[in-house]
Structure formats: C-alpha cells, structure tokens
Design a protein around this motif. Structure first.
Motif, mmCIF file in Angstrom:
data_model
loop_
_atom_site.group_PDB
_atom_site.id
_atom_site.type_symbol
_atom_site.label_atom_id
_atom_site.label_comp_id
_atom_site.label_asym_id
_atom_site.label_seq_id
_atom_site.Cartn_x
_atom_site.Cartn_y
_atom_site.Cartn_z
ATOM 1 N N LYS A 19 0.811 -1.219 0.000
ATOM 2 C CA LYS A 19 0.000 0.000 0.000
ATOM 3 C C LYS A 19 0.850 1.278 0.000
ATOM 4 O O LYS A 19 0.309 2.365 -0.001
ATOM 5 C CB LYS A 19 -0.936 0.008 1.204
ATOM 6 N N ALA A 20 2.170 1.148 0.004
ATOM 7 C CA ALA A 20 3.049 2.318 -0.011
ATOM 8 C C ALA A 20 2.890 3.060 -1.337
ATOM 9 O O ALA A 20 2.630 2.455 -2.379
ATOM 10 C CB ALA A 20 4.498 1.895 0.185
ATOM 11 N N LEU A 21 3.010 4.367 -1.279
ATOM 12 C CA LEU A 21 2.842 5.206 -2.467
ATOM 13 C C LEU A 21 4.085 6.048 -2.736
ATOM 14 O O LEU A 21 4.677 6.605 -1.818
ATOM 15 C CB LEU A 21 1.651 6.161 -2.296
ATOM 16 N N GLY A 22 4.437 6.138 -4.004
ATOM 17 C CA GLY A 22 5.513 7.034 -4.423
ATOM 18 C C GLY A 22 4.902 8.373 -4.806
ATOM 19 O O GLY A 22 3.762 8.671 -4.452
ATOM 20 N N GLY A 23 5.655 9.168 -5.541
ATOM 21 C CA GLY A 23 5.111 10.459 -5.948
ATOM 22 C C GLY A 23 5.875 11.089 -7.092
ATOM 23 O O GLY A 23 7.033 10.762 -7.332
ATOM 24 N N LEU A 24 5.185 11.950 -7.792
ATOM 25 C CA LEU A 24 5.765 12.759 -8.865
ATOM 26 C C LEU A 24 5.651 14.224 -8.465
ATOM 27 O O LEU A 24 4.629 14.638 -7.936
ATOM 28 C CB LEU A 24 4.997 12.567 -10.174
ATOM 29 N N GLY A 25 6.683 14.983 -8.742
ATOM 30 C CA GLY A 25 6.628 16.416 -8.446
ATOM 31 C C GLY A 25 7.349 17.214 -9.517
ATOM 32 O O GLY A 25 8.271 16.716 -10.151
ATOM 33 N N GLU A 26 6.896 18.439 -9.715
ATOM 34 C CA GLU A 26 7.555 19.325 -10.679
ATOM 35 C C GLU A 26 7.959 20.609 -9.965
ATOM 36 O O GLU A 26 7.414 20.949 -8.922
ATOM 37 C CB GLU A 26 6.648 19.620 -11.873
ATOM 38 N N GLY A 27 8.925 21.299 -10.548
ATOM 39 C CA GLY A 27 9.374 22.560 -9.960
ATOM 40 C C GLY A 27 10.384 23.246 -10.853
ATOM 41 O O GLY A 27 10.870 22.676 -11.834
#
Length: 181
Positions: free
Chosen positions: A136-144
């Motif tokens: 159930k662990a979640l990664g992530g995407l981010g922009e900047g």
C-alpha cells in the motif's frame, strides 16, 4: 524749440529701435538658443544643456529587433505497472516527440501496458518510489523550477508505513533554450 523737438525725436527713434531690436532677436533665435546683447548689440547663445539633450536624442539609434527567443522544451515519463519498465525523455522540441521517445523506451523490453505518468515543459520533474514497505506504499511525482523543488514536491506525496520513505527513481529537467527566430 526746434532743438528740443530734434532731441525728442532722436530719443524716440533710439528707444523704439532698441525695443524692436530686442523683440527681433528673440524671434530670430533658433530652438535651444536665447537672445543676448543690449544697447544695439544683438545675438543668440546656446541654452546650457539644450544642445547635448537634442544631440543625444537625435544620435540614439532605434533598438535592434530581437534575433532570438526562449524556446519551449518538453519531457515525459512513461511506466508499465505489469513489468515496472519505464521510459523518459527530456529536452524535446514538442510534446509528441517527448511522449513518443519515452513510450519507445518503456516498450523496448516488451512491456505492452506503458502509460504516461508525466508530461512537462520548461521545468524539472522528480519521481520517487517507496523504499521497501508494504504493497500500500505510495511514491510520488513532483515538478518545480529546480531539481530540488521537484524532489521536495515528489517526496511530499510519498507514503510508506514501513518508515523507510521513498527513494529517487528519476529526476530531470527540460528547461527552455534560446533559439533563433
């Protein structure tokens, strides 16, 4: 009496000549000049600073037309849930070029379910995945605007109950570039 009238006439002529001369001098001076003299001496002198300003305005060339501009650059991330294969592209001129390249890289090992995870332009992106943990662990995407800001945003989406956090799977920038017009 004649003598008195004579001197009166002379005085009037001299007086009217001086006033007429002064008025003529003012009217005859070109722009940026002022009348000078008196008692029959007439002329024009430059107004201090007027010639420099006029010359500077006349001598200033028009601004040059631009010959370059900032061109948009695209990037994309594509991944397969079934095989964990992924593909990425950066610095492409069009969004479709970035997506095509990323998709081809994802499919190179046979993955058939590659899906677009991110498409971006003129910025940085980071992708983090759980470091161990449960299903159930979640990664992530981010922009900047910078790699650090993109990573910080991606880490803010990370959820890993095992407490191991997330590790960087991918980080890149597709920043605008100067190109000719």
């Amino acid at each position: 009496m004649k003598r008195k009238m004579y001197w009166l006439a002379v005085a009037l002529l001299v007086q009217s000549g001086l006033f007429a001369g002064t008025a003529a001098a003012e009217g005859n001076c070109p722009p940026g000049m002022y009348p000078i003299g008196g008692q029959g001496v007439r002329g024009c002198a430059p107004i201090p600073g007027a010639q420099r300003g006029a010359a500077a305005q006349q001598a200033a060339p028009p601004p040059a037309a631009p010959t370059t501009r900032w061109g948009t650059r695209w990037g994309a991330i594509v991944a397969s849930a079934a095989t964990s294969d992924a593909g990425a592209a950066t610095g492409r001129l069009t969004k479709s070029d970035a997506l095509s390249e990323a998709m081809a890289k994802c499919r190179r090992n046979g993955a058939t379910d590659c899906k677009v995870m991110a498409e971006y332009s003129n910025q940085c992106v980071a992708w983090v995945v759980p470091d161990g943990g449960d299903a159930k662990a979640l990664g992530g995407l981010g922009e900047g605007a910078t790699p650090e800001l993109a990573l910080q945003k991606a880490q803010s989406y990370c959820e890993n109950r095992a407490g191991n956090g997330c590790k960087v799977a991918y980080s890149a920038c597709s920043l605008p570039e100067i190109e000719p017009i």
